[in-house]
Enzyme design. Sequence first.
Site, short mmCIF file in Angstrom:
data_model
loop_
_atom_site.label_atom_id
_atom_site.label_comp_id
_atom_site.label_asym_id
_atom_site.label_seq_id
_atom_site.Cartn_x
_atom_site.Cartn_y
_atom_site.Cartn_z
N LEU A 1 19.02 -6.45 -1.87
CA LEU A 1 17.90 -6.28 -0.96
C LEU A 1 16.63 -6.61 -1.73
CD1 LEU A 1 18.77 -2.83 0.73
CD2 LEU A 1 19.18 -5.12 1.65
N ASP A 2 15.65 -7.18 -1.04
CA ASP A 2 14.36 -7.42 -1.70
C ASP A 2 13.80 -6.11 -2.23
OD1 ASP A 2 14.51 -10.07 -0.99
OD2 ASP A 2 13.24 -9.87 0.78
N ARG A 3 12.94 -6.20 -3.24
CA ARG A 3 12.36 -5.01 -3.84
C ARG A 3 11.77 -4.07 -2.79
NH1 ARG A 3 9.35 -3.79 -8.67
NH2 ARG A 3 9.36 -5.95 -9.36
N THR B 1 12.39 -3.95 0.42
CA THR B 1 13.27 -3.63 1.54
C THR B 1 14.07 -2.39 1.17
OG1 THR B 1 13.47 -5.96 2.19
CG2 THR B 1 15.15 -4.46 3.00
N ARG C 1 12.99 -12.58 6.86
CA ARG C 1 11.53 -12.75 6.80
C ARG C 1 11.14 -14.15 7.25
NH1 ARG C 1 10.39 -10.97 0.74
NH2 ARG C 1 8.21 -11.33 1.36
#
Length: 318
Positions: free
Chosen positions: A150-152, A154, A250
């Site tokens: 997961l993105d930082r 998220t 995104r």
Amino acid sequence: MIEDSGKTATEEGLNPQTMSFEFEAGADRPRLDAFISEKLPRISQTRIRRLISEGDILVNGAGSTKGVRLQPGDKVSVKVFASDKSAATPEPIPLNVLFEDEHIIVVDKPAGLLVHPSQHEKSGTLTNALAWHFLKSGGEAIRPGIVHRLDRNTSGVMVVAKTPRAHRTLSKHFRERWVRKYYLALVSGRVEKDQGEIDAPIGCDQKSWPHWKVLDDGRPAKTIYRVKRRFPEHTLLELEPLTGRTHQLRIHCNMIGHPIFGDPFYSDRQDTKAAELGIKTHQLHAERLVFRHPATNREMDFHAPVPASLLDLIDKLR
């Protein structure tokens, strides 16, 4: 007989990246290095020998050598720590564990926590937190098997493998799209259709920033969206990615004219509300993850509660 001290590193007065264990030798008079390898099987022989040579493994309070034969009743103490930062360096970072067994661990990752050390950040990540959790709970230096990210910024549910076999199986399941993922995204603007599918290939363009974008020659990428709730100028969506491209959700939300609220990179639409509320990161939460257990093949379905910060933001937008 094994006698774990039962104390945390803090209680022992040690460096917070150090764990202390105590064992008692039996009557079989094993070699010291073989004895430690049996008690802490996830620590490599190379590391055990280094710990012995550096005085971090003591016999009856004194230093020793790897080949010494232990006598019945000998007390062996071990300090396990890592002086060099790496992906497996244990660090005492709090974890919200949703499920754990000998094969996998499922956690609720908070926003702001990087999943894996990067070229610029070598510590303070989810991987470091997991390494500490494994070492503290079982005395085993398990290297976390990251199978998805997961993105930082998220938040939400993630599954991590604890064994090589679980890692191989879960990786195959993700690769062959047997895993179902559901996200909540707060987006700018009112999405009129109750649901729809976004089908747009994503590729990497090193000549522009951000590098990842919709490209004709990119890899196939599909996302299903469903409206959960509409606000005067925003919409709460459920997003189901059918593929796993970098920053897919995104990019796709921005492509249909509804960028994720607060996204500093993938946003072609001006949303003054984000600046008014001081929101500087995208509002995306991995709410649900459905997959087959790598050992039992039983379907597992996990939910991560919506973060309080996102709930507060929704209240303000209402």
